[in-house]
Design a protein around this motif. Structure first.
Motif, PDB file in Angstrom:
ATOM      1  N   ALA A  98       0.835  -1.195   0.000  1.00  0.00           N
ATOM      2  CA  ALA A  98       0.000   0.000   0.000  1.00  0.00           C
ATOM      3  C   ALA A  98       0.872   1.249   0.000  1.00  0.00           C
ATOM      4  O   ALA A  98       1.799   1.378   0.803  1.00  0.00           O
ATOM      5  N   ALA A  99       0.602   2.164  -0.909  1.00  0.00           N
ATOM      6  CA  ALA A  99       1.348   3.423  -0.986  1.00  0.00           C
ATOM      7  C   ALA A  99       0.531   4.421  -1.785  1.00  0.00           C
ATOM      8  O   ALA A  99      -0.052   4.071  -2.815  1.00  0.00           O
ATOM      9  N   ALA A 100       0.497   5.661  -1.308  1.00  0.00           N
ATOM     10  CA  ALA A 100      -0.278   6.695  -1.995  1.00  0.00           C
ATOM     11  C   ALA A 100       0.467   7.251  -3.205  1.00  0.00           C
ATOM     12  O   ALA A 100      -0.134   7.571  -4.218  1.00  0.00           O
ATOM     13  N   ASP A 101       1.779   7.387  -3.069  1.00  0.00           N
ATOM     14  CA  ASP A 101       2.585   7.889  -4.183  1.00  0.00           C
ATOM     15  C   ASP A 101       4.026   7.448  -3.961  1.00  0.00           C
ATOM     16  O   ASP A 101       4.436   7.131  -2.835  1.00  0.00           O
ATOM     17  N   PRO A 102       4.844   7.422  -5.022  1.00  0.00           N
ATOM     18  CA  PRO A 102       6.213   6.912  -4.906  1.00  0.00           C
ATOM     19  C   PRO A 102       7.098   7.696  -3.954  1.00  0.00           C
ATOM     20  O   PRO A 102       8.031   7.134  -3.371  1.00  0.00           O
ATOM     21  N   ALA A 103       6.842   8.987  -3.799  1.00  0.00           N
ATOM     22  CA  ALA A 103       7.711   9.811  -2.964  1.00  0.00           C
ATOM     23  C   ALA A 103       7.680   9.390  -1.500  1.00  0.00           C
ATOM     24  O   ALA A 103       8.600   9.705  -0.741  1.00  0.00           O
TER      25      ALA A 103
END
Length: 216
Positions: free
Chosen positions: A131-136
């Motif tokens: 789970a991750a919202a964005d790569p940063a």
């Protein structure tokens, strides 16, 4: 090179830079951990995870260059002389480039095309079990660890795969380039002047290198 030459002229013939020499760049400078665009390079993802490539500074060799108050005073003076001879492009132009670059990054991050591609990337990561919202956000999870872990490598490999599947990097860089071209068009005169200043500084540095006997 200017500092080394200055120190040796002052009598410190064993002075070799005391760490002034820069580390060699990694063979593939684009194989760095993820940014807003996702991970670039599946091969690097499977080896380094979200840690930067291993780089080492050259170790000084030979006898110590010197020490004491006279040495420190000479070193400070040589640093000052080198900085004065090298100079820098005009400050306002450098500040303008930095400001425009930051504005282009912000504009790209708000762009609906980048938002849509980031959403596809996030869905792909979730399907892979990460789970991750964005790569940063991913590097911050792992960089504090002193060593790369199997979980980090697995996450990085998924990041690289999902970056490719969503074409996030391709979309992000294309959108960023579009905003930057608009900025170039709107600030053509100032940017042209800065470009000429940087070229003049490059020519000056090349001349200084030649004068110290270290030209290309």
């Amino acid at each position: 090179m200017l500092v080394v030459s200055c120190m040796r002229r002052a009598g410190y013939t064993a002075f070799s830079g005391d760490g002034l020499q820069a580390a060699r760049a990694p063979d593939n400078a684009t194989a760095l951990p993820a940014g807003a665009w996702g991970y670039l390079g599946a091969e690097a993802a499977g080896v380094q995870g979200f840690h930067p490539p291993q780089r080492s500074l050259p170790r000084p060799t030979g006898p110590a260059a010197g020490s004491g108050e006279a040495y420190d005073t000479t070193r400070v003076d040589c640093d000052r002389q080198a900085a004065e001879r090298i100079g820098a492009p005009p400050g306002p132009g450098t500040e303008l480039v930095g400001r425009l670059f930051n504005e282009s990054l912000a504009a790209a991050g708000r762009d609906h095309r980048v938002i849509a591609a980031t959403g596809q990337w996030s869905a792909c990561m979730a399907a892979a079990g990460f789970a991750a919202a964005d790569p940063a956000t991913l590097p911050d999870r792992f960089r504090a660890a002193p060593a790369v872990t199997p979980t980090e490598l697995a996450t990085a490999r998924a990041d690289a795969d999902c970056t490719g599947r969503s074409n996030l990097a391709g979309i992000w860089f294309a959108v960023l380039a579009g905003y930057q071209q608009q900025q170039i068009d709107r600030n053509a005169q100032a940017l042209t002047a800065q470009q000429e200043a940087v070229r003049a500084q490059d020519a000056k540095l090349a001349q200084l290198m030649a004068e110290t006997g270290n030209g290309p």
